[in-house]
Design an enzyme around this catalytic site. Sequence first.
Site, PDB file in Angstrom:
ATOM      1  N   GLU A   1      86.268  14.941 -34.597  1.00 17.67           N
ATOM      2  CA  GLU A   1      87.268  14.464 -35.206  1.00 17.67           C
ATOM      3  C   GLU A   1      87.122  15.933 -36.698  1.00 17.67           C
ATOM      4  O   GLU A   1      88.594  16.281 -37.104  1.00 17.67           O
ATOM      5  CB  GLU A   1      87.158  13.392 -35.825  1.00 17.67           C
ATOM      6  CG  GLU A   1      87.210  11.901 -35.190  1.00 17.67           C
ATOM      7  CD  GLU A   1      88.434  11.715 -34.810  1.00 17.67           C
ATOM      8  OE1 GLU A   1      89.501  12.661 -35.135  1.00 17.67           O
ATOM      9  OE2 GLU A   1      87.928  11.020 -33.829  1.00 17.67           O
TER      10      GLU A   1
ATOM     11  N   ARG B   1      90.936  18.046 -36.858  1.00 19.50           N
ATOM     12  CA  ARG B   1      92.206  17.236 -37.803  1.00 19.50           C
ATOM     13  C   ARG B   1      91.642  18.415 -38.799  1.00 19.50           C
ATOM     14  O   ARG B   1      93.014  18.794 -39.172  1.00 19.50           O
ATOM     15  CB  ARG B   1      91.658  15.871 -38.036  1.00 19.50           C
ATOM     16  CG  ARG B   1      91.425  14.536 -37.437  1.00 19.50           C
ATOM     17  CD  ARG B   1      91.586  13.620 -38.205  1.00 19.50           C
ATOM     18  NE  ARG B   1      91.519  12.238 -36.987  1.00 19.50           N
ATOM     19  CZ  ARG B   1      92.029  11.312 -37.309  1.00 19.50           C
ATOM     20  NH1 ARG B   1      92.494  10.993 -37.723  1.00 19.50           N
ATOM     21  NH2 ARG B   1      91.443  10.499 -35.747  1.00 19.50           N
TER      22      ARG B   1
ATOM     23  N   ASP C   1      90.028  12.732 -22.195  1.00 25.12           N
ATOM     24  CA  ASP C   1      91.978  13.653 -22.143  1.00 25.12           C
ATOM     25  C   ASP C   1      91.826  14.654 -23.007  1.00 25.12           C
ATOM     26  O   ASP C   1      92.096  15.788 -21.997  1.00 25.12           O
ATOM     27  CB  ASP C   1      92.554  12.337 -23.521  1.00 25.12           C
ATOM     28  CG  ASP C   1      92.038  11.653 -24.970  1.00 25.12           C
ATOM     29  OD1 ASP C   1      91.118  12.921 -24.897  1.00 25.12           O
ATOM     30  OD2 ASP C   1      92.464  10.961 -25.519  1.00 25.12           O
TER      31      ASP C   1
ATOM     32  N   GLU D   1     101.402  10.102 -28.824  1.00 25.19           N
ATOM     33  CA  GLU D   1     100.987  10.624 -27.668  1.00 25.19           C
ATOM     34  C   GLU D   1     102.181  10.837 -26.808  1.00 25.19           C
ATOM     35  O   GLU D   1     102.868  11.577 -25.784  1.00 25.19           O
ATOM     36  CB  GLU D   1     100.002  10.553 -26.262  1.00 25.19           C
ATOM     37  CG  GLU D   1      98.530  11.067 -27.038  1.00 25.19           C
ATOM     38  CD  GLU D   1      97.856   9.752 -28.069  1.00 25.19           C
ATOM     39  OE1 GLU D   1      98.758   9.030 -28.900  1.00 25.19           O
ATOM     40  OE2 GLU D   1      96.778  10.698 -28.852  1.00 25.19           O
TER      41      GLU D   1
ATOM     42  N   THR E   1      95.088  19.248 -30.527  1.00 24.17           N
ATOM     43  CA  THR E   1      95.733  17.878 -30.088  1.00 24.17           C
ATOM     44  C   THR E   1      95.534  17.467 -31.142  1.00 24.17           C
ATOM     45  O   THR E   1      96.264  15.886 -31.003  1.00 24.17           O
ATOM     46  CB  THR E   1      93.809  17.495 -29.523  1.00 24.17           C
ATOM     47  OG1 THR E   1      94.405  16.214 -28.433  1.00 24.17           O
ATOM     48  CG2 THR E   1      92.718  17.065 -30.252  1.00 24.17           C
TER      49      THR E   1
HETATM   50  C1  DMJ Z   1      94.416  11.955 -32.782  1.00 28.80           C
HETATM   51  O1  DMJ Z   1      93.865  12.021 -33.158  1.00 28.80           O
HETATM   52  C2  DMJ Z   1      94.788  13.045 -31.677  1.00 28.80           C
HETATM   53  O2  DMJ Z   1      96.125  13.395 -31.139  1.00 28.80           O
HETATM   54  C3  DMJ Z   1      93.213  12.984 -30.541  1.00 28.80           C
HETATM   55  O3  DMJ Z   1      93.221  14.113 -29.660  1.00 28.80           O
HETATM   56  C4  DMJ Z   1      94.256  11.495 -29.413  1.00 28.80           C
HETATM   57  N1  DMJ Z   1      93.638  10.940 -30.762  1.00 28.80           N
HETATM   58  C5  DMJ Z   1      95.052  10.899 -31.815  1.00 28.80           C
HETATM   59  C6  DMJ Z   1      95.924  10.293 -31.937  1.00 28.80           C
HETATM   60  O4  DMJ Z   1      96.116   8.991 -31.247  1.00 28.80           O
END
Ligand code: DMJ
Length: 467
Positions: free
Chosen positions: A119, A123, A246, A362, A446
């Site tokens: 995370e 982020r 994912d 998403e 992501t």
């Molecule tokens: C985000 O922190 C990122 O996109 C991660 O890959 C998946 N979950 C959340 C958003 O849903």
Amino acid sequence: MKTIRNLAHSMRLIMILLMFSKICCTSEIKIDKAEMSKKVKLEFLHAWNNYKKYAWGHDALKPLSKGYFDWYGESLLMTPIDAYDTMILMGLGAKSGEAKELILSKLSFDKDIYVSNFEITIRLLGGLLSAYELDGDRRFLNLATDLGDRLLPVFRSRTGMPYQKVNLKTGKTQGEVSNPAEIGTLLMELGTLSKLTNNPVYYNKAKKAQTELFKRRSSIGLVGSTIDVETGEWLGRESCISGGTDAYYEYLLKCWVLFGDEDCKKMWESSIEAVNKYLADSVSTGFWYRQVDMDTGAQISTHFGALDAFFPAVLSLGGDLDRAEKLQKSCFKMWTKFDIEPELMDYGNMKAVDTRYFLRPENIESAYYLYHYTKNEAYFEMGRTYYQSIKKYCRTKYGYAALNSVITKEKDDQMESFFLGETLKYLYLLLAPENRLRFDDIVFNTEAHPLKRFTKTGVSGTFRVSD
Ligand code: DMJ
């Protein structure tokens, strides 16, 4: 003769009328887009101003109780860091100045706390790197380097695959049981840090982790759901594209695109072949991706949810528009079935399995990619639907709230940082008439932080940022 002349005249008239209606439509669409992007910006400001008023300096806003939330008891400024590049893309000069000032004056990673490596990488490291690339202030890169150094101890396992948590002050680690997403979703950020600092250590550690995981795929080419990073043994043998796996697939493809890394290309190509062979599922409700046993390919369940909706974006970036469009149709169906998407549903009977909605991006992200690649206005219309439902069900007086249930629409007192970093960013990019971002110059991590593409200069391990 007269009839022929009359016919030619009528044809010309029809042509003029057709042209005129086309011009009208195009300009109407333009006006509509300008209008829509303005609306999204206003909603962003509604969320940001309430963060400022009630949660300033903390990780996240609590949009029902006017409070705040810090993930680890002390703030790491999740919301401002996630939101900063969205503000730049939206052209919110003064507001982005406030966020920058807060980050540069207050952010410190010298804290005795165990954090999630995954995370914090996607982020914060991703956010700081894109802030540096967009804004040019070297202090962002200094913060990113400090953070990168503090995260490095996670790779000190026997296999080189990372532990889940690290103490930012002591470098001690925790969590031997991990999953493909947390192991394989680090190279875009750590690799970019390597290129920007000319220090290959970050790239090499993250690449080794990704490769070690890939090496442990089954004989039919699939990875499982949980693995021990010390022994390298699979503990969960369910294979899927869902949460926990994912972004592992996403980063195999994106690291090839971002760095031109040929190993990533090979790993991506072999993985996507197996995923399409064993996980893709066409049933009466649509085209979906299911859960199977990693060794036999036998079906385990037919679940699909908000997190899985990232896959049309990845498929389209990988050039498979056919599957991407079919899957996006299903994702939109999942959204409209409940008027807003559930965290998880069973696509066999289209019933919700987990009714929550966390303000996730998403589904919108995928519509944005498909709009970019196809220019089909249907994706713009999808964007309008997403905007309307989120505003209708999640807006509160003090920000935007997640939902406890997409059935009852009962709200939950949380607004994740990715709502500003991803959800509203993709919505804006999808609905804006034109934007400041040249899609082909960047790759989104992501967490929707755009990172500039690198081109190989020939010397292994060194890259240059493309202009
Ligand atoms: C985000 O922190 C990122 O996109 C991660 O890959 C998946 N979950 C959340 C958003 O849903």
